[in-house]
Each structure stands twice: as structure tokens, then as C-alpha cells.
Design a protein around this motif. Structure first.
Motif, short mmCIF file in Angstrom:
data_model
loop_
_atom_site.label_atom_id
_atom_site.label_comp_id
_atom_site.label_asym_id
_atom_site.label_seq_id
_atom_site.Cartn_x
_atom_site.Cartn_y
_atom_site.Cartn_z
N VAL A 192 -29.79 -11.85 -35.64
CA VAL A 192 -30.19 -10.38 -35.60
C VAL A 192 -28.94 -9.70 -36.64
CG1 VAL A 192 -30.71 -8.41 -34.75
CG2 VAL A 192 -31.36 -10.35 -33.65
N VAL A 193 -29.28 -9.26 -37.90
CA VAL A 193 -28.38 -8.58 -38.57
C VAL A 193 -28.98 -7.27 -38.64
CG1 VAL A 193 -27.55 -8.43 -41.04
CG2 VAL A 193 -28.11 -10.73 -39.91
N ALA A 194 -28.09 -6.41 -38.29
CA ALA A 194 -28.54 -4.93 -38.21
C ALA A 194 -27.45 -3.94 -38.10
CB ALA A 194 -29.66 -4.70 -37.07
N SER A 195 -27.36 -2.85 -38.50
CA SER A 195 -26.33 -1.83 -38.05
C SER A 195 -26.31 -1.67 -36.40
CB SER A 195 -26.50 -0.59 -38.95
OG SER A 195 -27.70 0.30 -38.17
N VAL A 196 -25.12 -0.98 -36.43
CA VAL A 196 -24.96 -0.68 -34.77
C VAL A 196 -25.99 0.17 -34.36
CG1 VAL A 196 -23.27 0.22 -33.10
CG2 VAL A 196 -22.70 -1.16 -34.84
N ASP A 197 -26.13 1.41 -35.12
CA ASP A 197 -27.26 2.30 -34.53
C ASP A 197 -28.90 1.45 -34.64
OD1 ASP A 197 -25.46 4.12 -34.68
OD2 ASP A 197 -25.80 4.63 -36.76
N LYS A 198 -29.13 0.63 -35.45
CA LYS A 198 -30.34 0.03 -35.28
C LYS A 198 -30.35 -1.00 -34.16
CE LYS A 198 -34.36 -0.74 -37.04
NZ LYS A 198 -35.47 0.18 -36.86
N ALA A 199 -29.31 -1.65 -33.77
CA ALA A 199 -29.28 -2.50 -32.83
C ALA A 199 -29.31 -1.61 -31.39
CB ALA A 199 -27.77 -3.21 -32.76
#
Length: 132
Positions: A54-61
Motif C-alpha cells: 500500500v502506497v499512500a500518505s500518512v493522512d490517507k493511511a
């Protein structure tokens, strides 16, 4: 189509998006890459490896409910402090139990010593027995 004397444009320049824009979009939306690797020999499964990325920003995660890094002591100083505080409390509890056991044992030893001294004193106070 290329015209003679001109090289083709590099990948991505004509599309209007550069690497920073693409990375920002991926981190904002998130991307999931999943795959399985299976190794079989004569229809017998020897090994299965399941890959999930999973590749995402911290906020999205965090929106997706992924926040394991906050409780991992190797990655979070807050988690490390929490783990150390828990270990400290357990050690203090064990120490208190040991001290309580030692005090009880010491109390028994003192009582035994008092009895032994009293027995010796009675022996010393008793008159000698006469021989027949």
C-alpha cells in the motif's frame, strides 16, 4: 510522428504531468499492489508468498484505518515510552512481591529466634537434676 532533425520528446513532457504531480496524486489517493507467488511441485504446494503493498500518505493511511507505526516501538518514541512504562510497572510489582516475601520470611526468622532464645533461657533457669 517525428520530423527529420528533431528528436522525440522525453516521456511525460507532452502529457502535462511531471513526477511530482504523479507522486502527489498517488499519495493523495493511495495505491494498492497485490500479488501471490506459489511454488508447486507435482501439484503439491511447497511455498506460497502473498505480497501486499500500500502506497499512500500518512493522512490517507489513517483514513483507511492503517496506523500500525504509531504502536510499533521501533518506529514511534511514544510507543517506546509506553512500552518502557509498562515494563517498569511490571518490574516494580515483582520487586514489591519479593520484598513482601522477604519481610514475611524475616518475620518468621525473628519469631523463631525469639523462641529459641526463650527455650535456652528456660534451660538455663531450670535447676540441675540430681543423679539417682
Amino acid at each position: 510522428m517525428t520530423t527529420p532533425g528533431r528528436f522525440p520528446e522525453p516521456y511525460g513532457q507532452g502529457g502535462g504531468a511531471n513526477l511530482a504531480d504523479i507522486l502527489e496524486r498517488v499519495l493523495d489517493k493511495g495505491i494498492v499492489i497485490a500479488g501471490d507467488i506459489r511454488i508447486n511441485l507435482l501439484d503439491i504446494e511447497l511455498l506460497t508468498i502473498k505480497l501486499r503493498l500500500v502506497v499512500a500518505s500518512v493522512d490517507k493511511a489513517k483514513e483507511m484505518g492503517i496506523d500500525w507505526w504509531e504502536t510499533d516501538p521501533a518506529l514511534s518514541s511514544r510507543a517506546r515510552r509506553s512500552e518502557l512504562a509498562k515494563e517498569n510497572a511490571e518490574l516494580r510489582e515483582r520487586l514489591a512481591e519479593l520484598e513482601t516475601g522477604r519481610q514475611e520470611e524475616t518475620g518468621r526468622s525473628l519469631e523463631t529466634g525469639r523462641r529459641q532464645r526463650a527455650d535456652r533461657q528456660r534451660e538455663a533457669d531450670r535447676p540441675p537434676e540430681e543423679a539417682p
